[in-house]
Design an enzyme around this catalytic site. Structure first.
Site, PDB file in Angstrom:
ATOM      1  N   SER A 203       0.823  -1.220   0.000  1.00 22.38           N
ATOM      2  CA  SER A 203       0.000   0.000   0.000  1.00 22.38           C
ATOM      3  C   SER A 203       0.854   1.266   0.000  1.00 22.38           C
ATOM      4  CB  SER A 203      -0.935   0.002   1.205  1.00 22.38           C
ATOM      5  OG  SER A 203      -0.197  -0.199   2.393  1.00 22.38           O
TER       6      SER A 203
ATOM      7  N   ASP B  43      -4.649   5.838  11.357  1.00 16.26           N
ATOM      8  CA  ASP B  43      -3.667   5.417  10.365  1.00 16.26           C
ATOM      9  C   ASP B  43      -2.470   6.362  10.472  1.00 16.26           C
ATOM     10  OD1 ASP B  43      -2.093   4.757   8.219  1.00 16.26           O
ATOM     11  OD2 ASP B  43      -3.690   4.882   6.712  1.00 16.26           O
TER      12      ASP B  43
ATOM     13  N   HIS C   7       0.211   5.248   6.472  1.00 18.11           N
ATOM     14  CA  HIS C   7       0.096   5.820   5.124  1.00 18.11           C
ATOM     15  C   HIS C   7       0.150   7.340   5.224  1.00 18.11           C
ATOM     16  CE1 HIS C   7      -1.815   1.819   4.962  1.00 18.11           C
ATOM     17  NE2 HIS C   7      -1.081   1.752   3.859  1.00 18.11           N
TER      18      HIS C   7
END
Ligand SMILES: *[C@@H]1O[C@H](CO)[C@@H](O)[C@H](O)[C@H]1NC(C)=O
Ligand SMILES: *[C@@H]1O[C@H](CO)[C@@H](O)[C@H](O)[C@H]1NC(C)=O
Ligand SMILES: *[C@@H]1O[C@H](CO)[C@@H](O)[C@H](O)[C@H]1NC(C)=O
Ligand SMILES: *[C@@H]1O[C@H](CO)[C@@H](O)[C@H](O)[C@H]1NC(C)=O
Length: 381
Positions: free
Chosen positions: A114, A355, A358
């Site tokens: 990712s 998160d 990311h």
């Protein structure tokens, strides 16, 4: 009349030459340290930049929901107004036309997890500001495999999901650990390899999960694995083998290969569902050194890049896009709770999913692509 025309053309020409010269100056500046390599862009600091990003979540439709921080209600926008300033040079602002010119008639593939997707989506958004991408292929849940065409420049950009790079299986309902075959690359992208002119590889975090490792068909060992007849061997050596297998397979036939180094997270010991797990709104000052996982993963990647370059000599075009130290200074660049839409619309809960791994788009990853453009440029001269 003819005379006027002549003067006019001369004027245009000299303006053009002046522009070229100005451009050359910035480039020269970037290259000044040595002819062979870029200036050490990893040492520097984040400085305020009033210009702000080239795109946003409204102008670009290719941002994964969980990273579209503005649309998800992240209230502060100060994190968008920084640029990376290396000590010895300047990084030119991303020039989408320049990128597309450099990649004309070529196929660029992102391969990895990712984080590869994060960098790819930043690039698609940056390029979309000058040319409309045509999504020509899409497959797999969560957009794992996609391909775009920029017809204006005959450029193809693809992304391949492959969090280990090498062959294997990801854990699933039926399988409680990953399986890796460290001696051969993942077939899905391996079968398409001959179609790629330029490859960006970006992985790391999936190697931390429980897994059983195979080499030449026999078990090497495992990591965090319950299987009783298996020896715990950790994941660092496996990560190294996977990188090595991949680079050896990919860095051939004048193909250009860029390995984006390990992307640091900023949980910094806090539970991932704690309030304010990564709620900083400004970068760290310079001087924060790499340590622990970030340091080790990056080191393995740098060593493997160096060793493949050494083994293959001048024929390989392989370089690390060394983003680890730059990015560790950006605790403010993650979605945090804004991985979900308006997480505090019903008040502030005690626990909230964060998160801190990311990066928001737009965000610090845009800088990675600004550095990447310089690598491509040097390979083309
Ligand atoms: C997003 O970008 C577009 C195009 O540059 C601009 O018109 C618009 O105002 C921006 N929206 C936000 C919320 O910044
Ligand atoms: C586009 O690029 C490919 C090579 O990737 C080339 O074979 C093809 O002729 C190009 N098409 C045009 C219209 O230039
Ligand atoms: C454990 O041992 C069994 C029997 O020898 C073997 O079939 C199996 O593959 C082994 N599992 C692992 C994870 O090594
Ligand atoms: C970050 O979260 C902590 C803990 O909830 C809180 O004390 C602090 O004020 C927050 N900082 C910002 C900038 O929101």
């Amino acid at each position: 009349m003819i005379q006027y025309g002549f003067v006019y053309i001369r004027m245009i020409l000299s303006i053009y030459i002046l522009c070229l010269y100005a451009e050359e100056k910035t480039q020269e500046n970037f290259d000044r340290k040595t002819e062979e390599s870029l200036c050490d862009y990893t040492k520097g600091k984040w400085v305020r930049d009033h210009k702000g990003p080239l795109y946003n979540g409204s102008s670009c439709g290719t941002i994964k929901d969980g990273q579209n921080c503005l649309r998800h209600g992240r209230p502060d926008s100060g994190y968008l107004y920084w640029k990376w300033k290396p000590n010895q040079c300047d990084i030119p602002r991303f020039d989408a036309n320049r990128f597309l010119d450099l990649m004309r008639d070529k196929h660029l593939a992102f391969i990895g997890d990712s984080m590869a997707r994060n960098q790819l989506e930043s690039l698609i958004c940056l390029l979309s500001t000058v040319s409309t991408p045509d999504l020509v292929y899409r497959n797999g849940e969560d957009n794992k495999f996609r391909r775009w065409r920029f017809e204006s420049h005959n450029v193809t950009v693809s992304v391949y999901w492959s969090p280990f790079l090498v062959a294997g299986l990801e854990k699933s309902g039926k399988l409680d650990h990953n399986v890796l075959h460290v001696d051969r690359v993942n077939e899905r992208w391996g079968n398409d390899l001959e179609r790629f002119d330029t490859v960006v590889v970006s992985v790391g975090h999936w190697f931390l999960h429980p897994a059983v490792y195979y080499e030449s068909g026999s078990v090497l060992g495992c990591h965090s694995c319950e299987a009783s007849n298996c020896t715990e061997i950790g994941f660092f050596d496996i990560f190294r083998k996977a990188i090595r297998t991949t680079l050896k397979a990919v860095a051939r036939n004048r193909r250009e290969v860029i390995l984006t180094t390990f992307s640091p997270s900023h949980f910094e010991g806090r539970p991932w569902d704690s309030l304010g797990a990564c709620n900083m709104t400004e970068p760290y000052e310079e001087g924060k050194v790499l340590e622990g996982l970030d340091l080790e993963m990056r080191r393995i990647e740098m060593e493997e890049v160096a060793s493949v370059r050494e083994a293959k000599g001048a024929e390989v075009r392989l370089e690390a896009l060394d983003v680890t130290a730059i990015s560790v200074l950006r605790p403010d660049g993650h979605p945090g709770p804004y991985m979900y839409e308006f997480p505090f619309k019903n008040g502030v809960p005690e626990r909230v999913h964060n998160d801190c791994l990311h990066w928001c788009l737009p965000g610090p990853v845009d800088t990675w692509n600004e550095i990447m453009i310089e690598m491509l440029r040097r390979w083309r001269v």
